[in-house]
Design a protein around this motif. Structure first.
Motif, short mmCIF file in Angstrom:
data_model
loop_
_atom_site.label_atom_id
_atom_site.label_comp_id
_atom_site.label_asym_id
_atom_site.label_seq_id
_atom_site.Cartn_x
_atom_site.Cartn_y
_atom_site.Cartn_z
N ALA A 33 62.46 89.69 -6.57
CA ALA A 33 63.16 88.77 -7.45
C ALA A 33 62.36 87.48 -7.59
N MET A 34 62.60 86.78 -8.69
CA MET A 34 61.94 85.50 -8.94
C MET A 34 62.98 84.45 -9.25
N GLY A 35 62.63 83.21 -9.03
CA GLY A 35 63.57 82.13 -9.30
C GLY A 35 62.89 80.89 -9.84
N ALA A 49 67.75 79.12 -11.80
CA ALA A 49 67.98 80.47 -12.30
C ALA A 49 67.20 81.47 -11.46
N THR A 50 67.68 82.71 -11.44
CA THR A 50 66.99 83.77 -10.71
C THR A 50 67.14 85.07 -11.47
N GLY A 101 63.27 89.34 -1.21
CA GLY A 101 63.93 90.59 -1.56
C GLY A 101 63.88 90.85 -3.06
N PHE A 102 64.59 91.91 -3.47
CA PHE A 102 64.53 92.29 -4.88
C PHE A 102 65.79 91.95 -5.67
N GLU A 110 65.49 81.88 0.94
CA GLU A 110 65.16 83.29 0.70
C GLU A 110 63.95 83.44 -0.22
N TYR A 111 63.29 82.33 -0.51
CA TYR A 111 62.06 82.36 -1.31
C TYR A 111 60.89 81.97 -0.41
N ASP A 112 59.81 82.72 -0.48
CA ASP A 112 58.72 82.41 0.43
C ASP A 112 57.42 81.99 -0.23
#
Length: 124
Positions: A33-35, A49-50, A101-102, A110-112
């Motif tokens: 997933a992207m944000g 947004a994600t 994660g996806f 949760e974003y790295d």
């Protein structure tokens, strides 16, 4: 290691539009997933947004719902943020990020991987 590079920021009048892009390096873009997050002067980084890995599910902050649209093109390793009806309060540095994660998530931790950010300034 994933490298993210945002582009498309700038100065726009209230009511105008901008489209931000975030290009990702590597071969794993479509797995996660992207944000998009933003940080205004003197404030903390906030969720915008994600989008999940396939692009079929999205989530927005209430402040941008119905004005912003997040999309992704996995063939181009790129995620976009279309911003319409911009307001002065949207002024901030905008960051894209890759999640661990996806599925969609608005949780900062949760974003790295993060880009360097792109400035968006909305004049009144």
């Amino acid at each position: 290691q994933v490298q993210l590079a945002e582009s498309g920021g700038g100065l726009v009048q209230a009511g105008g539009s901008l489209r931000l892009s975030c290009a990702a390096s590597g071969c794993t873009f479509s797995r996660y997933a992207m944000g998009w997050f933003r940080q205004a002067p003197g404030k903390g980084r906030e969720f915008v947004a994600t989008i999940n890995r396939s692009g079929g599910n999205t989530l927005y902050a209430d402040s941008v719902k119905c004005r912003f649209t997040i999309t992704r093109d996995n063939a181009k390793n790129t995620v976009y943020l279309q911003m319409n009806s911009l307001k002065p309060e949207d002024t901030a540095v905008y960051y894209c990020a890759s999640a661990r994660g996806f599925i969609v998530t608005m949780i900062f931790e949760e974003y790295d991987y993060w880009g360097q950010g792109t400035q968006v300034t909305v004049s009144s």
